[in-house]
Design an enzyme around this catalytic site. Structure first.
Site, mmCIF file in Angstrom:
data_model
loop_
_atom_site.group_PDB
_atom_site.id
_atom_site.type_symbol
_atom_site.label_atom_id
_atom_site.label_comp_id
_atom_site.label_asym_id
_atom_site.label_seq_id
_atom_site.Cartn_x
_atom_site.Cartn_y
_atom_site.Cartn_z
ATOM 1 N N ASP A 77 10.035 10.749 -0.633
ATOM 2 C CA ASP A 77 10.108 9.737 -1.643
ATOM 3 C C ASP A 77 11.414 8.868 -1.367
ATOM 4 O OD1 ASP A 77 10.612 8.075 -3.824
ATOM 5 O OD2 ASP A 77 10.301 9.386 -5.573
ATOM 6 N N TYR A 171 10.410 -7.990 -7.270
ATOM 7 C CA TYR A 171 9.988 -8.085 -6.187
ATOM 8 C C TYR A 171 10.954 -9.023 -5.191
ATOM 9 C CZ TYR A 171 7.162 -7.977 -1.755
ATOM 10 O OH TYR A 171 6.868 -7.743 -0.473
ATOM 11 N N LYS A 175 13.796 -8.176 -2.520
ATOM 12 C CA LYS A 175 13.601 -8.363 -1.029
ATOM 13 C C LYS A 175 14.696 -9.380 -0.525
ATOM 14 C CE LYS A 175 10.004 -6.194 0.043
ATOM 15 N NZ LYS A 175 9.923 -4.908 1.210
HETATM 16 N N1 LIG Z 1 1.176 -6.585 2.879
HETATM 17 C C1 LIG Z 1 2.007 -7.633 2.564
HETATM 18 O O1 LIG Z 1 1.462 -8.754 2.410
HETATM 19 C C2 LIG Z 1 3.328 -7.641 2.769
HETATM 20 C C3 LIG Z 1 3.996 -9.074 2.758
HETATM 21 C C4 LIG Z 1 5.518 -8.980 2.907
HETATM 22 C C5 LIG Z 1 5.917 -7.448 2.932
HETATM 23 N N2 LIG Z 1 5.572 -6.339 2.883
HETATM 24 C C6 LIG Z 1 6.285 -5.232 2.562
HETATM 25 O O2 LIG Z 1 5.832 -4.334 3.621
HETATM 26 C C7 LIG Z 1 5.875 -2.926 3.152
HETATM 27 C C8 LIG Z 1 4.768 -2.198 3.349
HETATM 28 O O3 LIG Z 1 3.706 -2.903 2.593
HETATM 29 P P1 LIG Z 1 2.211 -2.512 2.810
HETATM 30 O O4 LIG Z 1 1.383 -3.773 2.137
HETATM 31 O O5 LIG Z 1 1.765 -2.067 3.807
HETATM 32 O O6 LIG Z 1 2.132 -1.486 1.337
HETATM 33 P P2 LIG Z 1 0.972 -0.188 1.154
HETATM 34 O O7 LIG Z 1 1.071 -0.182 -0.412
HETATM 35 O O8 LIG Z 1 -0.409 -0.693 1.644
HETATM 36 O O9 LIG Z 1 1.718 0.880 1.818
HETATM 37 C C9 LIG Z 1 2.936 1.436 1.412
HETATM 38 C C10 LIG Z 1 2.983 2.698 1.524
HETATM 39 O O10 LIG Z 1 4.519 3.196 1.276
HETATM 40 C C11 LIG Z 1 4.129 4.274 0.274
HETATM 41 N N3 LIG Z 1 5.277 4.390 -0.692
HETATM 42 C C12 LIG Z 1 5.205 3.814 -2.084
HETATM 43 N N4 LIG Z 1 6.335 4.071 -2.476
HETATM 44 C C13 LIG Z 1 6.875 4.970 -1.747
HETATM 45 C C14 LIG Z 1 8.111 5.734 -1.894
HETATM 46 N N5 LIG Z 1 8.904 5.807 -3.075
HETATM 47 N N6 LIG Z 1 8.416 6.660 -0.700
HETATM 48 C C15 LIG Z 1 7.859 6.795 0.399
HETATM 49 N N7 LIG Z 1 6.563 5.977 0.230
HETATM 50 C C16 LIG Z 1 6.342 5.155 -0.609
HETATM 51 C C17 LIG Z 1 2.770 4.322 -0.430
HETATM 52 O O11 LIG Z 1 2.322 5.379 -0.726
HETATM 53 C C18 LIG Z 1 2.231 3.661 0.834
HETATM 54 O O12 LIG Z 1 1.370 4.824 1.811
HETATM 55 C C19 LIG Z 1 6.583 -3.217 1.809
HETATM 56 O O13 LIG Z 1 7.952 -2.874 2.005
HETATM 57 C C20 LIG Z 1 6.280 -4.527 1.172
HETATM 58 O O14 LIG Z 1 6.997 -5.011 0.328
HETATM 59 C C21 LIG Z 1 4.072 -6.435 2.781
#
Ligand SMILES: NC(=O)c1ccc[n+]([C@@H]2O[C@H](COP(=O)([O-])OP(=O)(O)OC[C@H]3O[C@@H](n4cnc5c(N)ncnc54)[C@H](O)[C@@H]3O)[C@@H](O)[C@H]2O)c1
Length: 273
Positions: A77, A171, A175
């Site tokens: 975590d 959020y 960021k």
């Molecule tokens: N997908 C998008 O459109 C997008 C766009 C911009 C930025 N992001 C950023 O990319 C990153 C990944 O996003 P995603 O879309 O793959 O999300 P997702 O929810 O599909 O995957 C995130 C993963 O992080 C894990 N997680 C959540 N809280 C946690 C914690 N406290 N400790 C450890 N693991 C934890 C979850 O279990 C999951 O496996 C994030 O930082 C998100 O803000 C995503």
């Protein structure tokens, strides 16, 4: 130590991560898993940390199977400093060191400002901002002790550059914090040979992202639902896929970007132009 001139290396050497050891947080699925796969393809051994232990273990098995590298899945975590430190210690003990740390774990609940509790705000900042601070600190402590430098890659968002959508105040704030942290850490860690870069994706359908959109009542943009303008606002005219982001993260982690630190690279189909 200074970050060396790498202009005598071949392109294959510049992109290779053979012999390097990487940690990717939140890599049980989504963007983090795609990043872990590309780092492994480039030759890195990988520790996959995720709050969902099962996801981390399965993803590690898939990475090892795909590229024949060492990969370990660890329950972690990112909001808990002792668990982040324990994961970093496992990378050093089981993979033999730590060269790359990708702060990817993030959460993106949509909560209207007038309904957002103090706890809601703090939960988002705990994962998205404090988690990055803890990851960077634990990585830098070990990289600095080893004296061989390293790369820290923070997954930001276009929400680190501008407003996003109503309901995302925490959020967007978190960021922007990560983008600022990326700059400051670059300054502080460069003398230790540690580079710090950010990657800022636009909308990329992932499991977590789609759940968040559904919870906020937004259309999914999949085959059954027309994409919203928010998703397709970039000149490239398509929604991103996880590998669009993973390739940029690989660039940041590798010697291809050896003269870069402190920047956050937009990987957004041009949507922030
Ligand atoms: N997908 C998008 O459109 C997008 C766009 C911009 C930025 N992001 C950023 O990319 C990153 C990944 O996003 P995603 O879309 O793959 O999300 P997702 O929810 O599909 O995957 C995130 C993963 O992080 C894990 N997680 C959540 N809280 C946690 C914690 N406290 N400790 C450890 N693991 C934890 C979850 O279990 C999951 O496996 C994030 O930082 C998100 O803000 C995503």
């Amino acid at each position: 130590m200074s970050i060396p001139d790498v202009s005598d290396k071949s392109l294959a050497e510049l992109i290779s991560l053979r012999g390097q050891r990487a940690v990717v947080t939140g890599a049980g699925r989504g963007l983090g898993k795609a990043i872990a796969l590309r780092l492994a393809e480039a030759g890195a051994d990988v520790l996959i940390g995720d709050i969902e232990a099962d996801l981390a273990i399965t993803a590690a098995e898939q990475v090892a199977e795909a590229y024949g590298v060492r990969a370990i899945g660890v329950a972690m975590d990112v909001t808990d400093g002792s668990l982040v430190a324990a994961a970093a210690d496992r990378a050093v003990a089981e993979l033999g060191g730590l060269d790359i740390w990708v702060n990817n774990a993030g959460v993106f609940p949509s909560i209207p400002l007038l309904e957002m509790s103090d706890t809601d705000w703090e939960k988002v900042f705990a994962v998205n901002a404090r988690g990055v601070f803890l990851g960077a600190r634990e990585a830098a402590r070990r990289m600095s002790a080893a004296g061989s430098g390293g790369a820290i890659v923070n997954i930001v968002s276009t929400a680190g550059f501008r407003a996003s959508a109503p309901g995302l105040a925490a959020y967007v704030g978190s960021k922007h914090a990560v983008r600022g942290l990326t700059r400051e850490l670059a300054l502080e860690l460069a003398p230790m040979g540690i580079r710090v870069l950010g990657v800022a994706p636009s909308f990329v359908p992932t499991e977590g992202n789609m759940m968040a959109h559904a919870a906020a009542g937004m259309p999914a943009g999949d085959d059954d639902t027309p994409p919203t303008p928010l998703m397709l606002s970039g000149p490239i005219g398509r929604v991103g896929v996880p590998d669009d982001i993973a390739r940029v993260a690989l660039f940041c982690a590798s010697d291809l970007s050896a003269f870069m630190t402190g920047s956050t690279l937009l990987a957004d189909g041009g949507s922030t132009v």
